[in-house]
Design a protein around this motif. Structure first.
Motif, PDB file in Angstrom:
ATOM      1  N   GLY A   9       0.862  -1.500   0.090  1.00 61.26           N
ATOM      2  CA  GLY A   9      -0.087   0.027  -0.011  1.00 61.26           C
ATOM      3  C   GLY A   9       0.710   1.317   0.017  1.00 61.26           C
ATOM      4  N   ILE A  10       1.649   1.329   0.976  1.00 56.73           N
ATOM      5  CA  ILE A  10       2.661   2.386   0.919  1.00 56.73           C
ATOM      6  C   ILE A  10       3.693   2.646  -0.407  1.00 56.73           C
ATOM      7  CG2 ILE A  10       4.822   3.385   2.214  1.00 56.73           C
ATOM      8  CD1 ILE A  10       3.674   1.924   4.702  1.00 56.73           C
ATOM      9  N   ALA A  11       4.002   1.458  -0.943  1.00 58.01           N
ATOM     10  CA  ALA A  11       4.974   1.529  -1.993  1.00 58.01           C
ATOM     11  C   ALA A  11       4.242   1.734  -3.269  1.00 58.01           C
ATOM     12  CB  ALA A  11       5.639   0.133  -2.316  1.00 58.01           C
ATOM     13  N   ALA A  12       3.055   1.582  -3.428  1.00 59.31           N
ATOM     14  CA  ALA A  12       2.097   1.920  -4.437  1.00 59.31           C
ATOM     15  C   ALA A  12       1.953   3.460  -4.631  1.00 59.31           C
ATOM     16  CB  ALA A  12       0.665   1.216  -4.360  1.00 59.31           C
ATOM     17  N   VAL A  13       1.824   3.856  -3.334  1.00 60.05           N
ATOM     18  CA  VAL A  13       1.480   5.708  -3.407  1.00 60.05           C
ATOM     19  C   VAL A  13       2.825   5.979  -3.964  1.00 60.05           C
ATOM     20  CG1 VAL A  13       1.201   7.493  -1.836  1.00 60.05           C
ATOM     21  CG2 VAL A  13      -0.348   5.575  -1.728  1.00 60.05           C
ATOM     22  N   PHE A  39      -5.281  -0.459   1.802  1.00 59.12           N
ATOM     23  CA  PHE A  39      -5.907   0.999   1.913  1.00 59.12           C
ATOM     24  C   PHE A  39      -5.658   1.723   3.340  1.00 59.12           C
ATOM     25  CE2 PHE A  39      -8.815  -0.931  -1.700  1.00 59.12           C
ATOM     26  CZ  PHE A  39      -8.607   0.216  -2.474  1.00 59.12           C
ATOM     27  N   ARG A  40      -5.586   1.289   4.080  1.00 58.75           N
ATOM     28  CA  ARG A  40      -5.532   2.210   5.399  1.00 58.75           C
ATOM     29  C   ARG A  40      -4.313   2.818   5.413  1.00 58.75           C
ATOM     30  NH1 ARG A  40      -7.680  -2.015   8.400  1.00 58.75           N
ATOM     31  NH2 ARG A  40      -5.691  -2.532   9.161  1.00 58.75           N
ATOM     32  N   PHE A  41      -3.205   1.917   4.929  1.00 56.62           N
ATOM     33  CA  PHE A  41      -1.625   2.411   5.142  1.00 56.62           C
ATOM     34  C   PHE A  41      -1.444   3.230   3.656  1.00 56.62           C
ATOM     35  CE2 PHE A  41      -1.532  -0.063   8.629  1.00 56.62           C
ATOM     36  CZ  PHE A  41      -0.488   0.424   9.354  1.00 56.62           C
ATOM     37  N   ALA A  42      -2.135   3.134   2.503  1.00 57.45           N
ATOM     38  CA  ALA A  42      -2.091   4.099   1.490  1.00 57.45           C
ATOM     39  C   ALA A  42      -2.742   5.317   2.001  1.00 57.45           C
ATOM     40  CB  ALA A  42      -2.816   3.538   0.123  1.00 57.45           C
ATOM     41  N   LYS A  43      -3.487   5.299   2.582  1.00 57.83           N
ATOM     42  CA  LYS A  43      -4.459   6.508   3.048  1.00 57.83           C
ATOM     43  C   LYS A  43      -3.282   7.432   3.951  1.00 57.83           C
ATOM     44  CE  LYS A  43      -8.862   7.864   5.104  1.00 57.83           C
ATOM     45  NZ  LYS A  43      -8.643   8.499   6.535  1.00 57.83           N
ATOM     46  N   LEU A  51      -1.503  15.118   1.110  1.00 58.84           N
ATOM     47  CA  LEU A  51      -2.556  15.259  -0.315  1.00 58.84           C
ATOM     48  C   LEU A  51      -3.895  14.983  -0.063  1.00 58.84           C
ATOM     49  CD1 LEU A  51       0.214  13.062  -2.219  1.00 58.84           C
ATOM     50  CD2 LEU A  51      -0.406  15.446  -2.923  1.00 58.84           C
ATOM     51  N   ASN A  52      -4.272  14.853   1.136  1.00 59.59           N
ATOM     52  CA  ASN A  52      -5.749  14.804   1.593  1.00 59.59           C
ATOM     53  C   ASN A  52      -6.626  13.953   0.810  1.00 59.59           C
ATOM     54  OD1 ASN A  52      -5.123  17.003   3.432  1.00 59.59           O
ATOM     55  ND2 ASN A  52      -5.317  18.775   1.539  1.00 59.59           N
ATOM     56  N   PRO A  53      -6.277  12.684   1.216  1.00 55.75           N
ATOM     57  CA  PRO A  53      -7.058  11.788   0.476  1.00 55.75           C
ATOM     58  C   PRO A  53      -8.608  11.579   0.860  1.00 55.75           C
ATOM     59  CG  PRO A  53      -5.803  10.660   1.949  1.00 55.75           C
ATOM     60  CD  PRO A  53      -5.620  12.149   2.042  1.00 55.75           C
ATOM     61  N   GLU A  54      -9.496  11.246  -0.045  1.00 60.55           N
ATOM     62  CA  GLU A  54     -10.942  10.877   0.294  1.00 60.55           C
ATOM     63  C   GLU A  54     -11.238   9.390   0.158  1.00 60.55           C
ATOM     64  OE1 GLU A  54     -13.875  13.451  -1.492  1.00 60.55           O
ATOM     65  OE2 GLU A  54     -12.898  15.206  -1.047  1.00 60.55           O
ATOM     66  N   ALA A  55     -11.757   8.688   1.143  1.00 59.50           N
ATOM     67  CA  ALA A  55     -11.904   7.320   1.176  1.00 59.50           C
ATOM     68  C   ALA A  55     -13.487   7.100   0.982  1.00 59.50           C
ATOM     69  CB  ALA A  55     -11.509   6.599   2.458  1.00 59.50           C
ATOM     70  N   ALA A  56     -13.683   6.155   0.199  1.00 60.25           N
ATOM     71  CA  ALA A  56     -15.231   5.992  -0.285  1.00 60.25           C
ATOM     72  C   ALA A  56     -15.110   4.373  -0.134  1.00 60.25           C
ATOM     73  CB  ALA A  56     -15.581   6.314  -1.511  1.00 60.25           C
ATOM     74  N   GLU A  64     -12.151   2.700  -2.166  1.00 59.31           N
ATOM     75  CA  GLU A  64     -11.746   3.657  -3.045  1.00 59.31           C
ATOM     76  C   GLU A  64     -10.968   4.749  -2.414  1.00 59.31           C
ATOM     77  OE1 GLU A  64     -13.905   6.405  -6.581  1.00 59.31           O
ATOM     78  OE2 GLU A  64     -14.940   4.289  -5.971  1.00 59.31           O
ATOM     79  N   LEU A  65      -9.764   5.243  -2.941  1.00 58.99           N
ATOM     80  CA  LEU A  65      -9.015   6.353  -2.283  1.00 58.99           C
ATOM     81  C   LEU A  65      -8.929   7.138  -3.413  1.00 58.99           C
ATOM     82  CD1 LEU A  65      -6.123   5.264   0.023  1.00 58.99           C
ATOM     83  CD2 LEU A  65      -8.159   6.305   0.606  1.00 58.99           C
ATOM     84  N   ARG A  66      -9.185   8.569  -3.226  1.00 54.49           N
ATOM     85  CA  ARG A  66      -8.922   9.651  -4.138  1.00 54.49           C
ATOM     86  C   ARG A  66      -8.216  10.827  -3.821  1.00 54.49           C
ATOM     87  NH1 ARG A  66     -10.704   8.193  -8.749  1.00 54.49           N
ATOM     88  NH2 ARG A  66     -12.233   6.501  -9.067  1.00 54.49           N
ATOM     89  N   SER A  67      -7.460  11.367  -4.455  1.00 54.78           N
ATOM     90  CA  SER A  67      -6.548  12.509  -4.095  1.00 54.78           C
ATOM     91  C   SER A  67      -6.493  13.379  -5.454  1.00 54.78           C
ATOM     92  CB  SER A  67      -5.328  12.313  -3.154  1.00 54.78           C
ATOM     93  OG  SER A  67      -4.231  11.849  -4.149  1.00 54.78           O
TER      94      SER A  67
END
Length: 520
Positions: A9-13, A39-43, A51-56, A64-67
């Protein structure tokens, strides 16, 4: 539980940001639950970078995580590869059907993350079947995580967990002497004492579960619990004469349902633990079948080093003998329909009675249900259900199952009963004359398909005395006539030119029309 998904998750970001702003990541795993720590750690990583991500998602689950710089979105395994993304992440890959893992291999950037041994799935399927082929297709880097992030190496709780949930179960090792016994089929079927296995931690329990872990099954700790606790679930093992377990079978006793419950089933009630009787009542309107009793084979798997040596078929033969002695009426099973598996059940005398309308979102396969009669009463009902299935399947292929692989469809039409389905096929006098004109090269296929389709149906509803067609011709008939795919798609399927495909189909129909003309 060592921190693998967290790392990904961290590496993907990090990778997405290196690719440039607006990067899109598709994440997949057998279930959304599997990727929550990813997802939690990507957030957390996105928040740390400001980068203020929004989770859905659904309920507590993030899908879903969007920034402004990067977005991550979860898709089921059979859907993810259809979307376009800068990076594809497949987590818990060993729990996903191998053909679906291959679909992602053509993507430019793809990460497969998995435990290769443990409850998440087929260690052998992933590490042998998939990785071996993957190495032939493209180059990739393999990283092995030995040191846990979440706890110290050699943690006693991890050791305890592996022990209790049998995550380290392995099949018994086979010797040359064992292979000789297998070749001579010097085996016997046994009903093990599960209480003894569990209470005294017998090595046989690990050998039994180890076969499933290294077979093509997705495994969960609850599977072992079901075997230990469910009153209608039992185990059978195929042992060599020296006692080694080479085939593991899990069965559920079904049927013998009271009349009052059967009436409720017909109106939609689903009784627990009676999957096959429920299907026969709802889809075949055969209430009397629910009164009969049988074995549903929940799982059957052979030692990974003794595959394709006839042990699965031998286990079925001995199980049928046991069922007959116990006065049962039928044996059945439900499974993800691959060409290899459908052929296995058909060749062992089982009849197909149902195919699910939708693909399993994880395996990408349709579920088939097969039955083999033991009593005469069951034989009549299963024969009727098999006939009805074949009739409806000729229509389903043009709609519900239009995307089913023709190689699988071809085996689903096979029947152990050997006789043609009693199903009237009618052609008008003009249709007959137009068929003559088509086979005589006067009319084209596209203007006579209304008359061609009934002839194709007659062939697939026929018994063992039907005209001979080779494998390519059978697939051509299914793909072009019953599934109504274009000439271009059909030519690609049989690896021929469009013109050759048209000529070949005309020749096939000419042969069938010549044969069936007298019957009509």
């Amino acid at each position: 539980g060592r921190g693998k998904s967290v790392s990904v998750g961290i590496a993907a970001v990090g990778l997405a940001l290196a690719l440039g702003r607006g990067a899109n990541i598709i994440v997949t795993a057998p279930e959304p639950e599997n990727v929550q720590s990813l997802f939690r750690f990507a957030k957390k990583a996105l928040e740390r970078l400001g980068l203020n991500p929004e989770a859905a998602g659904e309920g507590e689950l993030i899908t879903e995580l969007r920034s402004e710089a990067v977005s991550l979105c979860y898709y089921p395994p059979a859907e993810g590869y259809k979307g376009s993304a800068d990076l594809y992440v497949i987590d818990e890959a060993a729990g996903i059907h191998v053909p679906i893992l291959h679909k992602y291999l053509s993507k430019p950037r793809v990460v497969y993350s998995s435990t290769v041994h443990g409850y998440e799935g087929a260690g052998r399927g992933f590490s042998v079947k998939f990785l071996k082929k993957a190495r032939e297709k493209r180059e990739f880097t393999e990283l092995h995580m030995n040191e846990p992030i979440r706890y110290a190496p050699g943690d006693p709780i991890e050791r305890w967990l592996f022990d209790v949930l049998l995550l380290d179960a392995e099949p018994v090792e086979l010797t040359e002497e064992d292979y000789e016994l297998i070749k001579r089929k010097e085996v016997y079927l046994e009903k093990p004492d599960l209480d003894d296995w569990f209470e005294n931690d017998r090595p046989e329990l690990r050998h039994f579960v180890g076969i499933y872990i290294l077979a093509h099954y997705r495994n969960r700790p609850s599977d072992v619990a079901l075997l230990a606790d469910a009153p209608h679930h039992e185990a059978r093992v195929l042992r060599l004469k020296n006692g080694k377990i080479v085939t593991a079978v899990q069965i559920a006793r079904e049927g013998s349902i009271p009349k009052g419950v059967i009436e409720k089933m017909a109106k939609g009630y689903k009784p627990r633990g009676n999957i096959i009787p429920d299907m026969m009542v709802k889809h075949h309107i055969l209430k009397e079948f629910a009164r009969l009793k049988g074995y549903r084979i929940v799982r059957i798997a052979t030692h990974p080093d003794a595959m394709d040596m006839g042990l699965g078929s031998k286990a079925l033969e001995l199980l049928e003998k046991e069922a007959r002695e116990r006065g049962l009426d039928w044996i059945g099973s439900g499974f993800g329909a691959s060409e290899e598996l459908v052929r296995f059940w058909i060749r062992n005398g089982f009849a197909v009675v149902h195919l699910s309308p939708a693909r399993n979102p994880v395996s990408g396969e349709f579920t088939a249900i097969v039955l083999k009669p033991i009593s005469e009463r069951a034989r009549k009902l299963i024969r009727r259900a098999n006939d009805e299935f074949r009739i409806r399947f000729t229509e389903w292929l043009g709609d519900t199952h239009r995307e089913l692989e023709p190689g699988i469809a071809r085996w689903l039409f096979e029947t152990p009963f050997g006789e043609a389905v009693d199903y009237p096929v009618y052609l008008t006098e003009i249709q007959k004359k137009r068929l003559d004109a088509f086979t005589g090269k006067v009319l084209t296929y596209d203007t006579v398909l209304d008359a061609v389709k009934p002839i194709a149906k007659l062939y697939f509803l026929d018994g063992w005395m039907k005209p001979y067609l080779d494998e390519r011709q059978i697939r051509l008939l299914i793909y072009r006539v019953l599934q109504a795919h274009s000439w271009e798609e059909t030519a690609k399927l049989i690896e021929r030119t469009g013109t050759f495909t048209m000529i070949e189909l005309r020749d096939v129909i000419r042969g069938l029309w010549y044969y069936y003309k007298r019957l009509l």
